[in-house]
Design a protein around this motif. Structure first.
Motif, PDB file in Angstrom:
ATOM      1  N   GLN A 191       0.816  -1.202   0.000  1.00  0.00           N
ATOM      2  CA  GLN A 191       0.000   0.000   0.000  1.00  0.00           C
ATOM      3  C   GLN A 191       0.852   1.257   0.000  1.00  0.00           C
ATOM      4  OE1 GLN A 191      -2.441  -0.619   3.535  1.00  0.00           O
ATOM      5  NE2 GLN A 191      -4.126  -1.388   2.255  1.00  0.00           N
ATOM      6  N   THR A 219      -3.995  13.915  -1.056  1.00  0.00           N
ATOM      7  CA  THR A 219      -4.786  14.367  -2.196  1.00  0.00           C
ATOM      8  C   THR A 219      -4.523  15.842  -2.468  1.00  0.00           C
ATOM      9  OG1 THR A 219      -6.489  12.756  -1.657  1.00  0.00           O
ATOM     10  CG2 THR A 219      -7.111  14.541  -3.143  1.00  0.00           C
ATOM     11  N   SER A 225     -12.414  10.186  -8.430  1.00  0.00           N
ATOM     12  CA  SER A 225     -11.164  10.421  -9.129  1.00  0.00           C
ATOM     13  C   SER A 225     -10.384  11.572  -8.513  1.00  0.00           C
ATOM     14  CB  SER A 225     -11.475  10.721 -10.609  1.00  0.00           C
ATOM     15  OG  SER A 225     -10.304  10.819 -11.367  1.00  0.00           O
ATOM     16  N   VAL A 269       0.306  10.882  -8.513  1.00  0.00           N
ATOM     17  CA  VAL A 269      -0.408   9.702  -8.994  1.00  0.00           C
ATOM     18  C   VAL A 269      -1.898  10.002  -9.089  1.00  0.00           C
ATOM     19  CG1 VAL A 269       1.254   8.033  -8.083  1.00  0.00           C
ATOM     20  CG2 VAL A 269      -0.636   8.817  -6.627  1.00  0.00           C
ATOM     21  N   HIS A 270      -2.561   9.274  -9.971  1.00  0.00           N
ATOM     22  CA  HIS A 270      -4.016   9.293 -10.021  1.00  0.00           C
ATOM     23  C   HIS A 270      -4.525   8.185  -9.110  1.00  0.00           C
ATOM     24  CE1 HIS A 270      -8.045   8.277 -11.539  1.00  0.00           C
ATOM     25  NE2 HIS A 270      -8.124   9.543 -11.883  1.00  0.00           N
ATOM     26  N   HIS A 271      -5.504   8.506  -8.251  1.00  0.00           N
ATOM     27  CA  HIS A 271      -6.063   7.485  -7.366  1.00  0.00           C
ATOM     28  C   HIS A 271      -7.581   7.663  -7.257  1.00  0.00           C
ATOM     29  CE1 HIS A 271      -6.899   9.921  -3.710  1.00  0.00           C
ATOM     30  NE2 HIS A 271      -5.843  10.632  -4.041  1.00  0.00           N
ATOM     31  N   TYR A 313      -9.600   7.733  -4.561  1.00  0.00           N
ATOM     32  CA  TYR A 313     -10.076   8.003  -3.209  1.00  0.00           C
ATOM     33  C   TYR A 313     -10.105   9.493  -2.901  1.00  0.00           C
ATOM     34  CZ  TYR A 313      -9.194   3.016  -2.846  1.00  0.00           C
ATOM     35  OH  TYR A 313      -9.196   1.661  -3.069  1.00  0.00           O
ATOM     36  N   ALA A 340      -3.886   3.568  -0.504  1.00  0.00           N
ATOM     37  CA  ALA A 340      -4.329   2.870  -1.713  1.00  0.00           C
ATOM     38  C   ALA A 340      -3.391   1.718  -2.025  1.00  0.00           C
ATOM     39  CB  ALA A 340      -4.381   3.834  -2.895  1.00  0.00           C
ATOM     40  N   GLU A 381      -1.023  -0.362  -4.292  1.00  0.00           N
ATOM     41  CA  GLU A 381      -0.144   0.067  -5.384  1.00  0.00           C
ATOM     42  C   GLU A 381      -0.770  -0.200  -6.748  1.00  0.00           C
ATOM     43  OE1 GLU A 381       3.704  -1.672  -5.022  1.00  0.00           O
ATOM     44  OE2 GLU A 381       4.328  -0.381  -3.353  1.00  0.00           O
ATOM     45  N   VAL A 431      -3.731   0.108  -7.852  1.00  0.00           N
ATOM     46  CA  VAL A 431      -4.769   1.015  -8.363  1.00  0.00           C
ATOM     47  C   VAL A 431      -4.223   2.401  -8.687  1.00  0.00           C
ATOM     48  CG1 VAL A 431      -6.502  -0.214  -7.008  1.00  0.00           C
ATOM     49  CG2 VAL A 431      -5.548   1.933  -6.126  1.00  0.00           C
ATOM     50  N   LEU A 432      -2.955   2.640  -8.388  1.00  0.00           N
ATOM     51  CA  LEU A 432      -2.362   3.951  -8.646  1.00  0.00           C
ATOM     52  C   LEU A 432      -1.811   4.029 -10.059  1.00  0.00           C
ATOM     53  CD1 LEU A 432      -0.405   4.518  -5.298  1.00  0.00           C
ATOM     54  CD2 LEU A 432      -2.703   5.291  -5.893  1.00  0.00           C
TER      55      LEU A 432
END
Length: 339
Positions: free
Chosen positions: A42, A47, A79, A98-100, A102, A110, A112, A114-115
């Protein structure tokens, strides 16, 4: 951010209660909670930017949906762009963007997997990673298969998808691009800045009559985010061989219980004799679109052939207001929150 600088608590926005009528600020609460700690595999991210979208209104209703719904008392999600703060397994480096998935919280843990790294060589600004252009790009290239010279009609043209769809249609060779929207103020901007030749304004007269004026020879392509009477009008003015890409049903999603059902009376004889193709399209079924669109979008932003219409609000406490205003139709393009 060094480990000693990570705060003990952070803020997240939660759903206070399901929505069954107008969305208001009373449907949200802002809670202060402990900053989570990443485990094996993780990453802790802070954000920086998050997006609010019309689909979130649907997820707040408690209606059974093909996607997960928000639950009262729990944080929302969506997003977002974040900065890696801590990555114990070393798969990411602190400071990377990174785009995540949450958003709606200042810090998130998160997996790893899904990033997605945001490459500044591809996108000139992190905000561009939050555009809804991939949906418009995929619908026009995969579902509608736009051709040179086509007359294209986009419903909900001032939204996050539609504000890029007109530009994309023009980029792909459309001969004429028409968009529907809710006000003349938005219509003027669509025509002046966002690739539209003409507009249909809801409430300014019968939709079919407006569309007949704007497209006297009929339409070849529909990118539909609204459904309802706008889909019916488009069918009435479709040329033989027209291709329709259906990506949303905002006519019902933003009203009543917010379900996604949008019954429309279809003239089967007309569809058959004019050989009209109707295809539902969802970006989630095409994971390759993100990279493809980002490369196209990055090139267009750098050379000025594409623009990213969006409103930027500052502070996580402004996210509920941003979503309410989006649903009320007060903004053109995407609505982003800077944390």
């Amino acid at each position: 951010m060094p480990p000693h600088a990570i705060p003990a608590t952070h803020r997240e926005v939660r759903l206070a209660s399901h929505v069954d009528s107008e969305l208001t600020l009373h449907h949200f609460t802002v809670a202060e909670v402990p900053v989570p700690r990443p485990g094996p595999g993780q990453v802790l991210v802070r954000t920086r930017l998050m997006a609010v979208t019309a689909a979130m209104r649907t997820q707040m209703t408690g209606v059974t949906l093909p996607m997960p719904s928000f639950e009262p008392g729990r944080a929302l999600w969506g997003s977002a762009v974040g900065e890696v703060v801590s990555a114990p397994d070393g798969g990411f480096t602190p400071g990377e963007l990174v785009h995540h998935p949450y958003g709606w919280r200042e810090f998130a843990v998160a997996e790893e997997s899904v990033l997605q790294r945001i490459d500044p060589e591809v996108l000139p600004t992190p905000a561009a990673a939050l555009s809804q252009g991939a949906t418009a790009w995929g619908a026009l290239t995969r579902a509608a298969e736009i051709r040179s010279g086509d007359t294209v009609f986009v419903t909900g043209a001032a939204g996050g998808v539609g504000s890029l769809a007109g530009q994309i249609a023009r980029r792909l060779g459309a001969g004429r691009v028409i968009g529907s929207t809710s006000s003349e103020r938005k219509a003027q901007r669509l025509r002046a800045e966002l690739g539209y030749d003409d507009t249909v304004v809801r409430g300014a007269g019968p939709l079919e009559s407006q569309l007949r004026r704007a497209a006297p020879d009929g339409i070849d392509v529909l990118l539909d985010t609204v459904a309802g009477e706008q889909l019916t009008a488009a069918l009435a003015h479709a040329r033989p061989g027209a291709r329709f890409a259906l990506v949303g049903a905002l006519s019902t999603q933003l009203a009543g219980d917010g379900g996604i059902a949008s019954p429309v009376g279809l003239d089967a004889g007309l569809i058959i004799t004019r050989r009209i193709t109707l295809r539902g399209f969802g970006r989630y079924a095409h994971p390759e679109l993100i990279g493809e669109w980002n490369r196209e979008f990055g090139r267009g932003l750098r050379d000025g052939s594409l623009v990213f219409p969006h409103t930027l609000l500052r502070g996580i406490d402004q996210a509920p207001r941003g979503l309410c205003e989006l649903i009320q139709g007060r903004h053109t393009g995407s609505v982003l929150i800077e944390l």
